[in-house]
Scaffold this motif. Structure first.
Motif, PDB file in Angstrom:
ATOM      1  N   GLY A  20      -1.072  10.449   7.377  1.00  0.00           N
ATOM      2  CA  GLY A  20      -0.790  10.633   8.797  1.00  0.00           C
ATOM      3  C   GLY A  20       0.177   9.594   9.331  1.00  0.00           C
ATOM      4  N   CYS A  21       1.036   9.013   8.462  1.00  0.00           N
ATOM      5  CA  CYS A  21       1.986   7.994   8.927  1.00  0.00           C
ATOM      6  C   CYS A  21       3.053   8.654   9.812  1.00  0.00           C
ATOM      7  CB  CYS A  21       2.615   7.248   7.750  1.00  0.00           C
ATOM      8  SG  CYS A  21       3.947   8.118   6.904  1.00  0.00           S
ATOM      9  N   GLU A  22       3.787   7.834  10.531  1.00  0.00           N
ATOM     10  CA  GLU A  22       4.784   8.348  11.488  1.00  0.00           C
ATOM     11  C   GLU A  22       5.822   9.234  10.799  1.00  0.00           C
ATOM     12  OE1 GLU A  22       4.766   8.335  14.814  1.00  0.00           O
ATOM     13  OE2 GLU A  22       2.765   7.525  14.418  1.00  0.00           O
ATOM     14  N   LEU A  23       6.290   8.796   9.641  1.00  0.00           N
ATOM     15  CA  LEU A  23       7.321   9.575   8.934  1.00  0.00           C
ATOM     16  C   LEU A  23       6.765  10.936   8.524  1.00  0.00           C
ATOM     17  CD1 LEU A  23       8.702  10.126   5.755  1.00  0.00           C
ATOM     18  CD2 LEU A  23      10.122   9.865   7.783  1.00  0.00           C
ATOM     19  N   CYS A  24       5.558  10.945   7.996  1.00  0.00           N
ATOM     20  CA  CYS A  24       4.970  12.220   7.545  1.00  0.00           C
ATOM     21  C   CYS A  24       4.766  13.153   8.740  1.00  0.00           C
ATOM     22  CB  CYS A  24       3.678  11.977   6.777  1.00  0.00           C
ATOM     23  SG  CYS A  24       4.008  11.281   5.124  1.00  0.00           S
ATOM     24  N   LYS A  25       4.363  12.591   9.891  1.00  0.00           N
ATOM     25  CA  LYS A  25       4.209  13.419  11.106  1.00  0.00           C
ATOM     26  C   LYS A  25       5.553  14.012  11.523  1.00  0.00           C
ATOM     27  CE  LYS A  25       0.509  10.779  13.240  1.00  0.00           C
ATOM     28  NZ  LYS A  25       0.337   9.753  14.261  1.00  0.00           N
ATOM     29  N   SER A 242      10.281   7.725  -1.125  1.00  0.00           N
ATOM     30  CA  SER A 242       8.867   7.584  -0.745  1.00  0.00           C
ATOM     31  C   SER A 242       8.732   7.617   0.775  1.00  0.00           C
ATOM     32  CB  SER A 242       8.315   6.256  -1.270  1.00  0.00           C
ATOM     33  OG  SER A 242       7.073   5.990  -0.651  1.00  0.00           O
ATOM     34  N   HIS A 243       7.668   8.241   1.246  1.00  0.00           N
ATOM     35  CA  HIS A 243       7.382   8.236   2.692  1.00  0.00           C
ATOM     36  C   HIS A 243       7.159   6.816   3.210  1.00  0.00           C
ATOM     37  CE1 HIS A 243       2.786   7.926   2.417  1.00  0.00           C
ATOM     38  NE2 HIS A 243       3.222   7.865   1.191  1.00  0.00           N
ATOM     39  N   ASN A 244       6.741   5.904   2.310  1.00  0.00           N
ATOM     40  CA  ASN A 244       6.487   4.526   2.738  1.00  0.00           C
ATOM     41  C   ASN A 244       7.740   3.849   3.308  1.00  0.00           C
ATOM     42  OD1 ASN A 244       3.738   4.408   2.080  1.00  0.00           O
ATOM     43  ND2 ASN A 244       4.237   4.125  -0.085  1.00  0.00           N
TER      44      ASN A 244
HETATM   45 ZN   LIG Z   1       3.205   9.193   5.073  1.00  0.00          ZN
END
Ligand SMILES: [Zn+2]
Ligand SMILES: [Zn+2]
Ligand SMILES: [Zn+2]
Length: 272
Positions: A20-25, A242-244
């Motif tokens: 649920g990180c900002e990038l994934c949202k 990576s989403h990180n």
């Molecule tokens: Zn993420």
């Protein structure tokens, strides 16, 4: 040579499973080039690099005939690059496939994982032929020549990059790796490269030991220029994000455009 980018994400994918990180949202809202599956490329129809767990999705999306693949080159055995369970789908009883074996090339750990999975499913029955590769030893594929090169990725296994010649063009498949090891530079430095694929897993994060960040990609480009490895018209493409790193496709394009580096996206096809 046609280079098809089947997937362009690191292990977790973007948006990442459970994240649920900002990038994934943001990626979920925007979709399109921000949706990234696990990394693989297809060279023309017959040479594939790695076999990630998203291969079925790649086949649906691009209308691929995977039975035209004659050779699979494995970089290493991490699960975003090797999902041997789905290779079993070529066995009798699961697929009406052609008789020719698919030649599989990899390090000892990759082949051990594949062999174990095949043995748990009554063996490969002529559908695959496994070849152990060693760094810097040339491989003759029917339509191409490939040389595995040492990477700096997981100290527990011999992770490999590949130098490939096909259709009179030369390509470097540069991941997974941190800063490219000196022995690989020594092998590569006199080569002229038409097409370079590098990872940029870490984005602007200050880390480059087992994966590259933006700074490491730019240093690699500068060193290739210094050695005269890039001709006019040579292209560099970055992938395996990576989403990180918290970077959308448009953010990555903004970072790399001034350096004439292309940001890969899932389904991108480049004629080299
Ligand atoms: Zn993420
Ligand atoms: Zn990876
Ligand atoms: Zn890896």
């Amino acid at each position: 040579m046609k280079v098809r980018f089947l997937g362009t994400a690191a292990f977790e994918g973007i948006p990442a499973l459970f994240c649920g990180c900002e990038l994934c949202k943001k990626a979920k809202q925007l979709g399109g080039k921000n949706f990234r599956t696990r990394t693989s490329v297809l060279l023309d129809d017959d040479v594939k690099i790695d076999f990630p767990p998203d291969t079925l999705t790649h086949m649906f999306r691009d209308g691929l005939d995977l039975d035209k693949v004659k050779h699979i080159l494995f970089t290493h055995s991490h699960s975003d690059h090797l999902y041997a369970e789905d290779m079993v789908a070529r066995f009798p009883g699961y697929a009406k496939s052609e008789d020719h074996p698919i030649h599989v090339y990899g390090n000892d750990m990759t082949l051990a994982k594949i062999r174990q999975t095949f043995e748990a499913n009554q063996g490969e029955r002529g559908k695959f032929q496994l070849h152990r590769v060693r760094a810097y030893e040339r491989l003759e594929l029917q339509t191409a020549m490939a040389v595995p090169l040492l990477a700096a990725h997981d100290p527990n296994e011999t992770c490999l990059l590949y130098y490939i010649e096909k259709d009179g063009k030369s390509l470097l498949y540069g991941h997974d790796t941190g800063t490219i090891p000196e022995e690989t530079w020594a092998w590569l430095k006199n080569k002229k490269l038409d097409f370079v694929i590098l990872e940029c897993t870490m984005g602007n994060i200050d880390y480059r030991k087992t994966h590259m960040n933006v700074e490491a990609v730019l240093e690699t480009q500068a060193r290739m220029q210094e050695y005269g490895m890039l001709k006019p018209g040579s292209q560099i493409v970055v992938t395996h994000f990576s989403h990180n790193a918290q970077l959308l496709h448009s953010d990555l394009e903004e970072i790399f455009a001034p350096h004439s580096i292309t940001v890969a996206y899932d389904g991108m096809v480049v004629e080299v």
